[in-house]
Write a protein that holds these residues in place. Sequence first.
Motif, PDB file in Angstrom:
ATOM      1  N   VAL A 214       0.860  -1.177   0.000  1.00  0.00           N
ATOM      2  CA  VAL A 214       0.000   0.000   0.000  1.00  0.00           C
ATOM      3  C   VAL A 214       0.901   1.233   0.000  1.00  0.00           C
ATOM      4  N   VAL A 215       0.597   2.185  -0.851  1.00  0.00           N
ATOM      5  CA  VAL A 215       1.409   3.400  -0.896  1.00  0.00           C
ATOM      6  C   VAL A 215       1.327   4.097   0.457  1.00  0.00           C
ATOM      7  N   PRO A 216       2.462   4.244   1.162  1.00  0.00           N
ATOM      8  CA  PRO A 216       2.416   4.821   2.509  1.00  0.00           C
ATOM      9  C   PRO A 216       2.137   6.319   2.488  1.00  0.00           C
ATOM     10  N   GLN A 217       1.591   6.791   3.590  1.00  0.00           N
ATOM     11  CA  GLN A 217       1.374   8.224   3.732  1.00  0.00           C
ATOM     12  C   GLN A 217       2.730   8.935   3.828  1.00  0.00           C
ATOM     13  N   PRO A 218       2.797  10.180   3.372  1.00  0.00           N
ATOM     14  CA  PRO A 218       4.068  10.907   3.459  1.00  0.00           C
ATOM     15  C   PRO A 218       4.577  10.981   4.905  1.00  0.00           C
ATOM     16  N   CYS A 219       5.868  10.910   5.048  1.00  0.00           N
ATOM     17  CA  CYS A 219       6.487  10.976   6.374  1.00  0.00           C
ATOM     18  C   CYS A 219       7.786  11.745   6.242  1.00  0.00           C
ATOM     19  N   ASP A 220       8.021  12.680   7.117  1.00  0.00           N
ATOM     20  CA  ASP A 220       9.282  13.421   7.085  1.00  0.00           C
ATOM     21  C   ASP A 220       9.873  13.480   8.492  1.00  0.00           C
ATOM     22  N   TRP A 221      11.191  13.593   8.552  1.00  0.00           N
ATOM     23  CA  TRP A 221      11.868  13.514   9.836  1.00  0.00           C
ATOM     24  C   TRP A 221      11.560  14.725  10.710  1.00  0.00           C
ATOM     25  N   GLN A 222      11.289  15.890  10.097  1.00  0.00           N
ATOM     26  CA  GLN A 222      10.997  17.079  10.909  1.00  0.00           C
ATOM     27  C   GLN A 222       9.733  16.884  11.740  1.00  0.00           C
ATOM     28  N   SER A 223       8.687  16.336  11.119  1.00  0.00           N
ATOM     29  CA  SER A 223       7.439  16.097  11.848  1.00  0.00           C
ATOM     30  C   SER A 223       7.650  15.046  12.938  1.00  0.00           C
ATOM     31  N   LEU A 224       8.421  14.012  12.602  1.00  0.00           N
ATOM     32  CA  LEU A 224       8.702  12.965  13.585  1.00  0.00           C
ATOM     33  C   LEU A 224       9.480  13.534  14.765  1.00  0.00           C
ATOM     34  N   TYR A 225      10.457  14.384  14.471  1.00  0.00           N
ATOM     35  CA  TYR A 225      11.254  14.966  15.552  1.00  0.00           C
ATOM     36  C   TYR A 225      10.415  15.885  16.426  1.00  0.00           C
ATOM     37  N   GLU A 226       9.475  16.604  15.828  1.00  0.00           N
ATOM     38  CA  GLU A 226       8.619  17.486  16.618  1.00  0.00           C
ATOM     39  C   GLU A 226       7.776  16.671  17.597  1.00  0.00           C
ATOM     40  N   GLU A 227       7.287  15.514  17.162  1.00  0.00           N
ATOM     41  CA  GLU A 227       6.551  14.628  18.073  1.00  0.00           C
ATOM     42  C   GLU A 227       7.462  14.145  19.194  1.00  0.00           C
ATOM     43  N   TYR A 228       8.695  13.795  18.832  1.00  0.00           N
ATOM     44  CA  TYR A 228       9.678  13.359  19.836  1.00  0.00           C
ATOM     45  C   TYR A 228       9.949  14.476  20.842  1.00  0.00           C
ATOM     46  N   ARG A 229      10.129  15.683  20.343  1.00  0.00           N
ATOM     47  CA  ARG A 229      10.452  16.815  21.211  1.00  0.00           C
ATOM     48  C   ARG A 229       9.327  17.086  22.200  1.00  0.00           C
ATOM     49  N   GLN A 230       8.088  17.024  21.728  1.00  0.00           N
ATOM     50  CA  GLN A 230       6.957  17.273  22.618  1.00  0.00           C
ATOM     51  C   GLN A 230       6.776  16.150  23.630  1.00  0.00           C
ATOM     52  N   SER A 231       7.145  14.938  23.247  1.00  0.00           N
ATOM     53  CA  SER A 231       6.991  13.793  24.147  1.00  0.00           C
ATOM     54  C   SER A 231       8.089  13.741  25.197  1.00  0.00           C
ATOM     55  N   VAL A 232       9.331  13.912  24.781  1.00  0.00           N
ATOM     56  CA  VAL A 232      10.485  13.729  25.675  1.00  0.00           C
ATOM     57  C   VAL A 232      10.874  15.018  26.383  1.00  0.00           C
ATOM     58  N   GLU A 233      10.622  16.170  25.732  1.00  0.00           N
ATOM     59  CA  GLU A 233      10.991  17.479  26.261  1.00  0.00           C
ATOM     60  C   GLU A 233      12.482  17.572  26.593  1.00  0.00           C
ATOM     61  N   PRO A 234      13.349  17.333  25.608  1.00  0.00           N
ATOM     62  CA  PRO A 234      14.786  17.477  25.865  1.00  0.00           C
ATOM     63  C   PRO A 234      15.141  18.930  26.107  1.00  0.00           C
ATOM     64  N   ALA A 235      16.284  19.150  26.732  1.00  0.00           N
ATOM     65  CA  ALA A 235      16.750  20.514  26.997  1.00  0.00           C
ATOM     66  C   ALA A 235      16.970  21.253  25.684  1.00  0.00           C
ATOM     67  N   ALA A 236      16.860  22.577  25.740  1.00  0.00           N
ATOM     68  CA  ALA A 236      17.001  23.392  24.526  1.00  0.00           C
ATOM     69  C   ALA A 236      18.341  23.174  23.854  1.00  0.00           C
ATOM     70  N   ALA A 237      19.405  23.040  24.653  1.00  0.00           N
ATOM     71  CA  ALA A 237      20.733  22.810  24.074  1.00  0.00           C
ATOM     72  C   ALA A 237      20.786  21.457  23.376  1.00  0.00           C
ATOM     73  N   THR A 238      20.099  20.455  23.937  1.00  0.00           N
ATOM     74  CA  THR A 238      20.060  19.134  23.308  1.00  0.00           C
ATOM     75  C   THR A 238      19.298  19.190  21.994  1.00  0.00           C
ATOM     76  N   LYS A 293      20.090   7.984  16.273  1.00  0.00           N
ATOM     77  CA  LYS A 293      19.741   6.712  16.921  1.00  0.00           C
ATOM     78  C   LYS A 293      18.720   6.936  18.037  1.00  0.00           C
ATOM     79  N   THR A 294      18.896   8.009  18.786  1.00  0.00           N
ATOM     80  CA  THR A 294      17.944   8.341  19.853  1.00  0.00           C
ATOM     81  C   THR A 294      16.541   8.550  19.293  1.00  0.00           C
ATOM     82  N   LEU A 295      16.445   9.256  18.168  1.00  0.00           N
ATOM     83  CA  LEU A 295      15.144   9.497  17.550  1.00  0.00           C
ATOM     84  C   LEU A 295      14.502   8.182  17.108  1.00  0.00           C
ATOM     85  N   TYR A 296      15.297   7.300  16.495  1.00  0.00           N
ATOM     86  CA  TYR A 296      14.745   6.034  16.019  1.00  0.00           C
ATOM     87  C   TYR A 296      14.330   5.125  17.179  1.00  0.00           C
ATOM     88  N   ILE A 297      15.082   5.113  18.255  1.00  0.00           N
ATOM     89  CA  ILE A 297      14.710   4.293  19.417  1.00  0.00           C
ATOM     90  C   ILE A 297      13.352   4.740  19.951  1.00  0.00           C
TER      91      ILE A 297
END
Length: 547
Positions: A214-238, A293-297
């Motif tokens: 099945v043709v997958p829905q579009p996916c980009d790393w920026q959107s994925l990282y934004e979800e990660y950032r909101q979930s994990v809340e890493p420090a601004a420097a990180t 690697k952190t993002l993929y985990i």
Amino acid sequence: MVLAMSRPWKHPKTGVYYFRKGVPEHLRPLVGKWEVKISLGTKVADEARELHSTVAAQVAQDWLHLQSTDASSSVPSRNERILTDQEIVGLSGDLYREVMNRHGENPGLAHVWEQKLRKLQLALPARLRSVDFVAPLKASWSTGPALMAGRILGEDVRDFMDRHAINLEWRCRNKFYLAAAMALAQAYRELIKRAEGDFRPDPDAARFPASPLVVPQPCDWQSLYEEYRQSVEPAAATVKRQLGVLKKFFGFLGHVDPRRVSEEDVRRWLKHRLTEGNVAPQTVRDADLAHPKTLYIWALSEKKLHHNPFRDIKVRVPKQVKLRDREYTHDEAERVLEASLLPPSARMTEEGAAARRWIPWLCAYSGARVNELTQLRASDIFLEKVPDGRMVWVMNITPEAGTTKNRAARKVSLHLDLIDQGFIRYVERRKGRHLFYLPERRRGGSDANPQNKKVGERLAAWVRSDVGITDPGIDPNHAWRHLFRSWLLAGKVPGQVIDRIDGHAPRTVGESYGSAWPAVMLDAVMAIPPYLTKRMDIRSGGTAQDI
């Protein structure tokens, strides 16, 4: 008929000994035969008996592995897909095209693909093995081509299925292993041809029917990282460091889809950074590998992605030659502290002069990280009553004032020498404000590069340039943490108390229980004798100490 021979069988015509064993009925669909007959390659009886036991053990291990897949079950699980033979071949075409898209324009050296093709020979039916690349075939396997393909291509095929979120019913999965082996062999032969300069289209590429994917829905790393950032809340420097690496990584790949990243892509990226990028192996390991690697985990744990191409990748960092300890020598420490007492330049702000005057002493007597000290506010310094009735001055290192490494606040008792030098008088004058910078003087910048961090950077530069301690073997600010622990260890202070003071993470769950009370910490930091008292007495008079 089930043959369960316990001894080698001798061929009546050739005299060669064989291993023979009947295949259990429930495994015959997987093995592809009702009996296995494996040549032991010898006519000597003693040799045959020794080889027979080895082959028997291998066969038993193979069949045990097959049984663990629950091959006898004919009912697929809810998430398993059953494909027709045509769809399975179509799916193998996706694998073929992935390889050709990745390497077709720049196939590299022919011998690389020849080696891959040789390895693949055992996974192909005999009629499909290339006469030009015949591997040293040995009839030493107890399974048919499909299971042999699973042995050789298991990781690659599972990675492909994970990336496309495919979960095949076991019979279809074994068929796909064989189809994948045939598709990859075709791709390798085509890449050998191209590596030798022949770029004519593959005449057999059209053999693959339409893909069942099945043709997958579009996916980009920026959107994925934004979800990660909101979930994990890493420090601004990180966040700043991670985003920097991810932009370079996907820029190198030439696309933005994290689902398309393969292990080979990761290896190419790391090789690029180590060679063309001329980056230190430690940086490649701790940044170029660690951040993606952190993002993929995280994405794998949240079911956002179905594979982690970084999982098995490691970067080896040669052990560096160590020419000295990372702490200041006593002479170097005293040079920095003496320089901190000199009258400040008229051009310095009050906060800048105070940082130079007090932070080296706070580092020396607390072992705190420099940015934990540069963010201090006057309200973070206060008296606290201890069980014996004494009042002890403490500083509260808290993420409320900025950041701490483990996002946890801790109190540290102030060394009495700091009190004697007049540090509290300075704190009282800064009531309601930060001690070492003014937020209203901020010019641009960001949360990833806060003002208090700049204060620490200027102190390090001052130690290098003005004090003249230029040895690259030490960090001008961090060297105090090492020296602090050495002093307390020499004073027989328990390691758990030292960790509580300087903010190191506990090594065990048990060590995370309890706290070091201010009186205990005060006794610990007082294991450090006051600096400079035997060399000069300029700390209790004059201007510099009252800043």
